[in-house]
Scaffold this motif. Structure first.
Motif, mmCIF file in Angstrom:
data_model
loop_
_atom_site.group_PDB
_atom_site.id
_atom_site.type_symbol
_atom_site.label_atom_id
_atom_site.label_comp_id
_atom_site.label_asym_id
_atom_site.label_seq_id
_atom_site.Cartn_x
_atom_site.Cartn_y
_atom_site.Cartn_z
ATOM 1 N N UNK A 27 0.877 -1.172 0.000
ATOM 2 C CA UNK A 27 0.000 0.000 0.000
ATOM 3 C C UNK A 27 0.914 1.222 0.000
ATOM 4 N N UNK A 28 1.063 1.847 -1.139
ATOM 5 C CA UNK A 28 2.055 2.932 -1.253
ATOM 6 C C UNK A 28 1.461 4.306 -0.911
ATOM 7 N N UNK A 29 0.141 4.356 -0.672
ATOM 8 C CA UNK A 29 -0.504 5.676 -0.510
ATOM 9 C C UNK A 29 0.090 6.540 0.614
ATOM 10 N N UNK A 30 0.376 5.987 1.827
ATOM 11 C CA UNK A 30 0.895 6.859 2.888
ATOM 12 C C UNK A 30 2.256 7.475 2.549
ATOM 13 N N UNK A 31 2.946 6.892 1.599
ATOM 14 C CA UNK A 31 4.306 7.350 1.295
ATOM 15 C C UNK A 31 4.333 8.522 0.311
ATOM 16 N N UNK A 32 3.159 8.874 -0.220
ATOM 17 C CA UNK A 32 3.087 9.930 -1.242
ATOM 18 C C UNK A 32 3.719 11.240 -0.735
ATOM 19 N N UNK A 33 3.568 11.507 0.565
ATOM 20 C CA UNK A 33 4.091 12.748 1.158
ATOM 21 C C UNK A 33 5.631 12.829 1.034
ATOM 22 N N UNK A 35 7.303 12.254 -1.473
ATOM 23 C CA UNK A 35 7.685 12.801 -2.772
ATOM 24 C C UNK A 35 8.277 14.203 -2.576
ATOM 25 N N UNK A 36 7.804 14.890 -1.508
ATOM 26 C CA UNK A 36 8.243 16.279 -1.273
ATOM 27 C C UNK A 36 9.084 16.419 -0.014
ATOM 28 N N UNK A 37 8.677 15.700 1.066
ATOM 29 C CA UNK A 37 9.257 15.970 2.388
ATOM 30 C C UNK A 37 10.086 14.799 2.911
ATOM 31 N N UNK A 38 11.063 15.121 3.742
ATOM 32 C CA UNK A 38 11.920 14.092 4.345
ATOM 33 C C UNK A 38 11.441 13.780 5.761
ATOM 34 N N UNK A 49 20.278 13.297 -0.725
ATOM 35 C CA UNK A 49 21.566 13.997 -0.852
ATOM 36 C C UNK A 49 22.541 13.155 -1.673
ATOM 37 N N UNK A 50 22.513 11.848 -1.495
ATOM 38 C CA UNK A 50 23.477 10.992 -2.189
ATOM 39 C C UNK A 50 23.092 10.739 -3.645
ATOM 40 N N UNK A 51 21.809 10.393 -3.879
ATOM 41 C CA UNK A 51 21.409 9.942 -5.218
ATOM 42 C C UNK A 51 20.583 10.970 -6.000
ATOM 43 N N UNK A 52 19.968 11.922 -5.295
ATOM 44 C CA UNK A 52 19.122 12.909 -5.972
ATOM 45 C C UNK A 52 17.821 12.300 -6.472
ATOM 46 N N UNK A 53 17.659 11.002 -6.292
ATOM 47 C CA UNK A 53 16.472 10.312 -6.783
ATOM 48 C C UNK A 53 16.372 9.008 -6.001
ATOM 49 N N UNK A 54 15.221 8.722 -5.481
ATOM 50 C CA UNK A 54 15.086 7.451 -4.767
ATOM 51 C C UNK A 54 13.633 7.015 -4.738
ATOM 52 N N UNK A 55 13.426 5.746 -4.481
ATOM 53 C CA UNK A 55 12.081 5.179 -4.431
ATOM 54 C C UNK A 55 11.516 5.404 -3.035
ATOM 55 N N UNK A 247 9.212 23.068 6.573
ATOM 56 C CA UNK A 247 7.872 22.500 6.448
ATOM 57 C C UNK A 247 7.550 21.696 7.704
ATOM 58 N N UNK A 248 6.320 21.287 7.832
ATOM 59 C CA UNK A 248 5.903 20.415 8.942
ATOM 60 C C UNK A 248 5.395 19.129 8.330
ATOM 61 N N UNK A 249 5.643 18.030 8.995
ATOM 62 C CA UNK A 249 5.063 16.783 8.489
ATOM 63 C C UNK A 249 4.534 15.909 9.614
ATOM 64 N N UNK A 250 3.500 15.155 9.290
ATOM 65 C CA UNK A 250 2.893 14.218 10.225
ATOM 66 C C UNK A 250 2.667 12.942 9.425
ATOM 67 N N UNK A 251 3.474 11.936 9.696
ATOM 68 C CA UNK A 251 3.438 10.732 8.866
ATOM 69 C C UNK A 251 2.408 9.747 9.407
ATOM 70 N N UNK A 252 1.521 9.292 8.552
ATOM 71 C CA UNK A 252 0.554 8.273 8.988
ATOM 72 C C UNK A 252 0.721 7.045 8.089
ATOM 73 N N UNK A 253 0.202 5.941 8.520
ATOM 74 C CA UNK A 253 0.312 4.723 7.717
ATOM 75 C C UNK A 253 0.686 3.567 8.609
ATOM 76 N N UNK A 254 0.978 2.422 8.003
ATOM 77 C CA UNK A 254 1.326 1.225 8.776
ATOM 78 C C UNK A 254 2.755 1.370 9.262
#
Ligand SMILES: Cc1cc2nc3c(=O)[nH]c(=O)nc-3n(C[C@H](O)[C@H](O)[C@H](O)COP(=O)(O)O)c2cc1C
Length: 286
Positions: A27-33, A35-38, A49-55, A247-254
């Motif tokens: 279920x990849x939906x919670x990870x969508x955030x 895309x922008x935030x760490x 920082x290392x790859x400039x691109x990651x999954x 920015x502020x983030x609040x991570x939800x998901x499994x």
């Protein structure tokens, strides 16, 4: 798990063994955030920082999902150690500051937290449940004991057994400290206390944790690993976006609340892999 190569009619063939595990519960939906935030405390920032691109979808290289492969490989290593009488057992010594008061190895598998003390196991369960309600996470300490390991495994310099064990255990996510034997406590002991007396029937104590000069001494090998709390928490935290804007983030998901209990079989596996490796190397010495 599928075995793709290396095993035929219940025996190894000498070809590389390929073990393949499909993740069928995605279920990849919670990870969508991401895309922008760490996530603070996680590997997102350093990967970017290392790859400039990651999954970022949760199954990336720094996800603990990779530890399933370590456990599978550990089973193969364990099969090599079994005929030698080497036994590896890992258990939870501490979770969220709650420490096992007694150690009964027969109870480890009966506890959902691999805790050798049933009273502490119950308290750990309560702590995890309360922490989940707070949207927070916990750290802990695991202890790993190896019995039946013969003297002579390990190398005297770069590939010391303690160095290889520490690297293997530290390579698992959330592990931030590794101790062998007395570990950090050895710094507070005198030589007269820390030296394990040698007698004709064996060692009088085991502050060394079963390893001297990088080589196993035949006594029980004792390790401890300290794990940090799980980074993804359901609380608002400060972070930045990919352009460095606050920015502020609040991570939800499994999310796990602690890497315990899942990490316990992983640590056991890593120790088995290192011991099997050194066993193979020791066989090259006539
Ligand atoms: C068994 C296990 C389960 C984990 N579960 C999660 C999780 O659910 N959520 C999370 O953010 N991190 C989880 N982690 C932690 C991250 O994998 C790890 O902390 C992160 O990649 C940062 O790496 P570091 O701990 O080496 O600094 C878990 C780690 C382990 C070993």
């Amino acid at each position: 798990m599928e075995i793709l190569s290396g095993v035929f009619e219940d025996l190894t063939t000498g070809a590389p063994i390929t073990l393949f595990i499909r993740n069928r519960d995605v279920d990849t939906r919670p990870y969508e955030i991401l895309r922008r935030l760490f996530r603070p405390g996680h590997g997102d920032y350093t990967y970017f920082k290392k790859y400039g691109h990651f999954d970022f979808r949760g199954g990336g290289r720094y996800s603990a999902r990779e530890t399933a492969a370590r456990v599978a490989a550990g089973v193969v290593a364990g099969k090599m150690l079994e005929p030698l009488g080497v036994k590896v057992v890992a258990y939870t010594l501490e979770l969220g500051g709650i420490r096992a008061g007694c150690i009964d190895l027969d109870l480890v598998e009966k506890s959902p937290f691999y805790c050798p003390d049933p009273v502490s196991s119950q308290r750990m369960e309560e702590a995890v449940s309360n922490t989940r309600k707070e949207g927070d996470s916990l750290g802990g300490i695991a202890e790993i004991r190896v019995t039946g390991c013969p003297a002579g495994l390990g190398e005297p310099a770069f590939d010391k057994l303690d160095a290889d064990l520490a690297k293997a255990v530290m390579s698992v996510g959330t592990v931030k400290g590794v101790e062998i034997g007395a570990g950090f406590e050895a710094a507070r002991l005198k030589g007269s206390e820390n030296n394990d007396p040698i007698t004709p029937s064996g060692f009088g104590s085991n502050w060394a944790g079963g390893i001297l000069g990088g080589i196993s001494n035949g006594d029980e090998i004792l390790l401890r690993a300290a794990m940090k709390p799980i980074p993804s928490i359901s609380q608002e935290q400060d972070t930045v976006d990919r352009e460095g804007h606050p920015s502020k983030m609040n991570f939800t998901g499994r999310q796990d609340i602690a890497s315990i209990p899942r990490i316990i079989p992983v640590l056991e596996a890593m120790v088995k892999i290192v011991l099997a490796d050194h066993y193979l190397r020791s066989k090259t010495i006539p």
